[in-house]
Write a protein that holds these residues in place. Structure first.
Motif, PDB file in Angstrom:
ATOM      1  N   GLN A 104      -5.289  -1.217   0.709  1.00  0.00           N
ATOM      2  CA  GLN A 104      -4.810  -1.512  -0.348  1.00  0.00           C
ATOM      3  C   GLN A 104      -5.150  -0.639  -1.721  1.00  0.00           C
ATOM      4  OE1 GLN A 104      -4.106  -5.558  -0.497  1.00  0.00           O
ATOM      5  NE2 GLN A 104      -2.235  -5.730   0.647  1.00  0.00           N
TER       6      GLN A 104
ATOM      7  N   ASP B 179       0.630  -1.200  -0.038  1.00  0.00           N
ATOM      8  CA  ASP B 179      -0.057   0.122   0.031  1.00  0.00           C
ATOM      9  C   ASP B 179       0.979   1.187   0.116  1.00  0.00           C
ATOM     10  OD1 ASP B 179       1.020  -0.273   2.682  1.00  0.00           O
ATOM     11  OD2 ASP B 179      -0.863   0.063   3.610  1.00  0.00           O
TER      12      ASP B 179
ATOM     13  N   TYR C 258       2.697  -1.359  -4.650  1.00  0.00           N
ATOM     14  CA  TYR C 258       1.194  -1.495  -4.271  1.00  0.00           C
ATOM     15  C   TYR C 258       0.553  -2.457  -5.021  1.00  0.00           C
ATOM     16  CZ  TYR C 258       1.374   0.906  -8.848  1.00  0.00           C
ATOM     17  OH  TYR C 258       1.388   1.091 -10.271  1.00  0.00           O
TER      18      TYR C 258
ATOM     19  N   SER D 165      -1.376   4.039   5.183  1.00  0.00           N
ATOM     20  CA  SER D 165      -2.727   4.523   4.900  1.00  0.00           C
ATOM     21  C   SER D 165      -3.268   5.110   6.126  1.00  0.00           C
ATOM     22  CB  SER D 165      -3.403   3.428   4.279  1.00  0.00           C
ATOM     23  OG  SER D 165      -3.181   2.106   4.734  1.00  0.00           O
TER      24      SER D 165
ATOM     25  N   GLU E  82      -5.293   3.319  -1.307  1.00  0.00           N
ATOM     26  CA  GLU E  82      -3.961   3.683  -1.672  1.00  0.00           C
ATOM     27  C   GLU E  82      -3.906   3.629  -3.256  1.00  0.00           C
ATOM     28  OE1 GLU E  82      -1.886   5.339   0.160  1.00  0.00           O
ATOM     29  OE2 GLU E  82      -3.299   5.285   1.885  1.00  0.00           O
TER      30      GLU E  82
END
Lengths: 309, 225
Positions: free
Chosen positions: B181, A77, A83, A208, B184
């Motif tokens: 995930q 992330d 990612y 995050s 982002e």
């Protein structure tokens, strides 16, 4: 009375032990399904059989790792470095380079298993031998050097502080009496704890979470690697990287388990080879330029062949 | 702006990934809850044992679970076991082991509390009738404590469901991590993604935890005396 109570207890102990044993075996069987590798890996078992032949033509690195896939720890992330895209496949600057490394090591790009790691677990994954290489934006520090072996660097980094444009933090002094958001286990946390103990830190476990906290106004700014912040500020209107280079100029490198000298030597040769063909620049063009735009000079970010100028 | 953010669910395999993440959450939570509820009943009996040594051992067990955070236990089991014995547990197995270890201790303490809350004359009456220890548990203690331990154990169950968000640290991608995930990755094109993803996760947790509360309410009626 007494005899009976002992009987009951023996039965209890037996059931407890039996239950735990059952649980262990049941979970052990089901756990095989858990893998974070991309779908392309499904072809791997078939290739495993042909491995000895395939290795002849490849980098011949099969003896450097235990399994028939190289396990590389990456972020899940942290765009644009590591990612998962909308299909759940690993992508990014680190992954671009890691895939090439896997290809040169084992002759096939699909013989890599990406293990998704968090900033705070990178050292642990290496120390407990759960990954072969960490390719997760790993900043080289003296403290970490005691626990893992870093290969040659492929990227430069310094700390930055991102803050709302409406209340910008343009120098560390602006943070006096304010809260700064950091992520646990990062160089930013260490830097501010050691050099500016007077600044109150708000710590988060995950990247995050930390950015969300900044958006929610739970700190005056957020400190992280400047490379990550440039990309984030570009994507999030209303935020600016007021402090762009703080603390030491650090480098980012892949790392292997302490004492794994063979793999380390191979990795260093590989990075020199990639440097000769300007591969890290190619990775920059593919993964970082779309995120940074043209405002940043690639030479400020990229290191070829491990040579810092 | 906000409603256009909904498209995050339909991009790529995002929805399937969230559901897969939910399944991981459910699997770890439900297996752990099932095992530790059974083991907790027995642990509770041991905690009320007449033997001081057994009680002391259970006390040490309970306190070690209470004092050490679940996250630290996860690290100990996932990384520590590998380092100490070279045994490579999967993240999910490590998570279930830690959750069972934690849940059994707490469930045991709930059971202990329920047993000790029974007036002593209940047990004495059983003894006066000539019932054995096992018969007293079966016919006098068990029917009464089951109902008493329901509310606390339901709290424990829902807490375990929510604590599964920690398993990301042992490499298991459950529903919250999947959501992060996706957020982002989508952030640049779709700033409202966070709102919708966290909104969906909120609803998913509710859908998991609410049936547990419903079941407990039902059982309270069934087991009423």
């Amino acid at each position: 009375m007494k005899i009976q109570s002992i009987g009951v207890k023996k039965a209890i102990t037996a059931i407890l032990v039996l239950g735990l044993a059952l649980a262990l075996t049941a979970c052990g069987n089901s756990s095989g399904a858990q893998t974070s590798a991309p779908p392309s890996d499904q072809a791997a078992p078939a290739q495993a059989g042909a491995q000895p032949l395939a290795d002849e033509g490849a980098g011949g690195g099969a003896d450097l790792i235990a399994g028939d896939k190289v396990r590389i720890g990456v972020f899940s992330d942290k765009p644009p470095f590591g990612y998962l895209d909308a299909n759940g496949d690993s992508n990014g600057f680190d992954i671009y380079i890691a895939k090439r490394v896997a290809k040169d090591l084992l002759g096939d790009e699909s013989r890599v298993e990406f293990v998704l790691v968090e900033p705070a677990t990178r050292v642990e994954y290496l120390e407990s031998d759960k990954v072969d290489i960490i390719f997760a934006n790993f900043t080289v520090t003296d403290e970490r050097k005691e626990k893992v072996d870093f290969a040659l660097p492929y990227m430069k980094v310094a700390l930055g502080v991102v803050s709302p444009e409406a209340a910008p933090i343009n120098a560390v002094e602006d943070l006096k009496g304010k809260k700064l958001i950091v992520i646990k286990g990062t160089t930013a946390e260490t830097y501010f704890t050691e050099n500016h103990p007077d600044i109150e830190l708000v710590k988060f476990d995950q990247i995050s979470e930390a950015f969300q906290a900044l958006k929610d106004g739970r700190g005056a700014g957020l400190s992280q690697d400047n490379t990550l912040l440039f990309a984030w500020a570009r994507e999030n209107a209303g935020f600016t990287v007021g402090v762009s280079a703080l603390g030491r100029k650090d480098v980012i490198a892949p790392a292997v388990r302490k004492g794994n000298e063979k793999l380390l030597a191979w990795l260093n040769d590989e990075l020199k080879k990639l440097g000769a063909e300007q591969f890290i620049h190619a990775a920059y063009e593919a993964e970082l330029r779309p995120a940074y735009g043209d405002s940043i000079d690639p030479e400020n970010v990229v290191i070829e062949g491990g040579e810092t100028r | 702006m906000l409603s256009s953010g909904l498209r995050v669910f339909f991009e790529g395999r995002n929805m399937a990934r969230l559901m897969a993440g939910l399944l991981v959450t459910l699997k770890i939570a439900l297996i752990s809850i099932a095992i530790c509820f059974l083991a907790g009943l027995l642990a509770g009996l041991l905690m009320t044992s007449k033997r001081p040594a057994v009680r002391a051992a259970m006390r040490v067990y309970l306190e070690s679970v209470r004092i050490v955070p679940v996250l630290v236990w996860l690290f100990l089991v996932f990384f520590g076991v590998t380092r100490a014995w070279g045994l490579n547990l999967s993240g999910e197995l490590a998570a279930v082991l830690v959750f069972v270890f934690w849940g059994t201790a707490e469930m045991g303490d709930i059971v202990r509390g329920a047993i000790q809350s029974l007036p002593v004359h209940q047990r004495q009456s059983g003894m006066a009738l000539g019932l054995t220890e096992a018969q007293i548990y079966r016919h006098v203690v068990a029917p009464q404590i089951l109902r008493r331990l329901l509310p606390a154990s339901i709290n424990l169950a829902t807490r375990m469901v929510k604590t599964t968000s920690l398993v990301v640290f042992v490499g298991v991608t459950e529903v919250v991590k999947t959501g992060q995930q996706i957020i982002e990755f989508s952030n640049s094109k779709n700033p409202a993604a966070a709102f919708w993803i966290y909104g969906l996760i909120f609803i998913l947790y509710f859908l998991v935890c609410y049936p547990i509360s419903l079941l407990s309410r039902r059982l309270e009626k069934v087991w009423a005396y």
